[in-house]
Write an enzyme that holds these catalytic residues in place. Structure first.
Site, short mmCIF file in Angstrom:
data_model
loop_
_atom_site.label_atom_id
_atom_site.label_comp_id
_atom_site.label_asym_id
_atom_site.label_seq_id
_atom_site.Cartn_x
_atom_site.Cartn_y
_atom_site.Cartn_z
N TYR A 203 5.55 2.20 -2.82
CA TYR A 203 5.95 3.58 -3.10
C TYR A 203 6.73 3.56 -4.41
O TYR A 203 7.82 2.99 -4.47
CB TYR A 203 6.89 4.11 -2.01
CG TYR A 203 6.22 4.43 -0.68
CD1 TYR A 203 5.93 3.42 0.24
CD2 TYR A 203 5.92 5.74 -0.33
CE1 TYR A 203 5.35 3.72 1.47
CE2 TYR A 203 5.33 6.05 0.90
CZ TYR A 203 5.06 5.03 1.79
OH TYR A 203 4.48 5.33 3.00
N PRO A 295 3.44 14.03 3.39
CA PRO A 295 2.90 12.73 3.82
C PRO A 295 3.74 11.51 3.44
O PRO A 295 3.44 10.40 3.91
CB PRO A 295 1.53 12.67 3.13
CG PRO A 295 1.61 13.63 2.00
CD PRO A 295 2.59 14.69 2.39
#
Ligand code: FAD
Ligand code: DHB
Length: 397
Positions: A203, A295
């Site tokens: 991420y 999400p």
């Protein structure tokens, strides 16, 4: 007109509807699933990829975990990147738990195959589905199928038809309270024919916007880019997508994603939404029909599974022991976990995305928060325990 009867009428053959129908069959409760789209469409729709350990357990306990065991990728941590520098969050070490990367469409395929093998009543390509008498003793669902009209009479209806379905809007206005937040960005997601070159998800927070490196199998990579909310996908050539992915994901040690043929691309909007309560009369909402998370925290599918676990238990208590207490408590029971996941998904989203025109203070605060999460064991543990999934009962249990 074809009339039929079942104990639970289920609207929608996504993860929530399919899992509910399967759990009910295991408990001796009959159901009919009505789905607007084709079987192929449901099985090919590329969406979620991360299963919490509780979702994995649920699939195992329900006897649909064999392929997941063989093909699922067990991940013992994730990486958080801050402008090119990676920091690992070791889930196993911090929580003793891990997550499994296994595509949602694989879960859907496994559940459909099992359902059909068990003789389940699963009806695809239904038209004009509508709900009736949800306030009464005997609600029913009307659907058009193969040029005829089906009328499904049931004791209860489970609205598992996702965010754009008809179940939520069948509840009279004023009976539901809606809590909502819309984010000023979306995700452009691709599936690429490229062997993953990292073992774990990355991420990445970047000045150009957030990017996520994920995967589906030893041959397929899944990647996402933060983009504008109404981004026109046609403006994104494959070269432009790879250029932006390289710009955001290339790390200080020279690592960058491996390119491959783009097999699929799409834009997903970002919102947080909860409706309360999850029940009206004999209609129970579950999954995306009742709540949406952005999400970033990988929670949507997992929340859908948690809802239907509680609903199946409640219906079992009712049919087996004539106890209605769990059905009555369904909404409250689910909402504890839903709000925990909402908080976490909002937090992960705020932590990692670029907010255009944000005050300089907020920008600095975001960097400070990232520095804390990537350097403090306590802060990393907080991320880890939410990511791998809280207990089914919610944070309090
Ligand atoms: P859905 O999957 O939306 O299923 C609803 C079904 O109902 C559909 O098959 C639909 O065709 C059908 N339907 C709709 N209207 C009707 C009607 N009128 N009559 C009959 N049937 C109808 N979640 C995670 O947990 N982890 C992740 O990593 C993750 N990543 C994601 C990435 C993306 C890009 C997206 C878009 C979502 C992601 N999610 C993730 C969220 C997850 O995909 C959803 O939360 C999940 O699909 C919810 O399942 P559901 O069964 O409630 O709804
Ligand atoms: C994936 C999707 C997510 O939303 C997420 O947070 C992690 C992974 C995926 O599709 O692989």
């Amino acid at each position: 007109m074809a009339r039929c009867e079942t104990q639970v009428g289920i609207v929608g053959a996504g993860p929530a509807g399919l899992m509910l129908s399967h759990l009910l069959r295991l408990r001796g409760i009959s159901s009919i699933v009505l789905e607007v789209r084709s079987r192929a469409h449901c099985e090919e729709r590329v969406r979620a990829g991360v299963l919490e350990h509780t979702s994995v357990e649920m699939l195992h306990e329900a006897g649909v975990g064999d392929r997941l065991d063989r093909e699922g990728l067990r991940h013992e941590g994730i990486e958080i990147g801050v402008d090119g520098i990676r920091h690992r969050i070791p889930f196993m070490e911090l929580t003793g738990k891990c997550v499994t990367v296994y595509g949602q469409q694989e879960v859907v395929r496994d559940l459909i195959a099992r359902q059909l093998a068990d003789g389940g009543d699963l009806r695809f390509e239904c038209g004009d589905v509508s709900l009736h008498d949800i306030d009464g003793e005997r609600p029913w669902i009307r659907a058009e199928k193969d040029g005829a009209v089906d009328e499904v009479r049931c004791d209860y209806i489970a609205g598992c038809d996702g965010f754009h379905g008809i179940s939520r809007s069948s509840i009279p206005e004023g009976a539901l309270r809606v809590y909502e937040r819309i984010y000023p960005f979306a995700w452009l997601g691709i599936l690429a024919e490229a062997a993953p070159s990292r073992d774990e998800l990355l991420y990445m927070r970047h000045e150009r916007g957030f990017a996520l490196y994920s995967m589906r199998s030893p041959r397929i990579t899944r990647l996402y880019l933060q983009c504008r909310p109404n981004e026109d996908i046609d403006q994104w050539s494959d070269d432009r997508i790879w250029g932006e992915l390289h710009a955001r994901l290339t790390c200080s040690d020279g690592w960058r994603p491996t390119e491959g043929r783009i097999l699929q691309k799409g834009v997903t909007s970002m919102r947080s939404l909860v409706v309360e309560p999850l029940q009206h009369g004999r209609l129970f909402l579950a999954g995306d029909a009742a709540h949406i998370v952005p999400p970033t925290g990988a929670k949507g599918l997992n929340l859908a599974f948690a809802d239907v676990h509680h609903l199946a238990e409640a219906l079992h208590a009712f049919y087996q022991r004539n106890e209605g207490g769990l059905l009555k408590a369904y909404s409250q029971t689910c909402l504890r976990r839903i709000w925990s996941a909402q908080r976490f998904s909002w937090w992960m989203t705020s932590l990692l995305h670029r907010f255009e025109d944000e005050p300089a203070f907020d920008h600095k605060r975001q960097l400070a928060e990232l520095a804390y999460v990537t350097s403090s064991r306590a802060a990393a543990t907080c991320l880890a325990e939410n990511y791998v999934g809280l207990p089914l009962g919610g944070a309090q249990t």
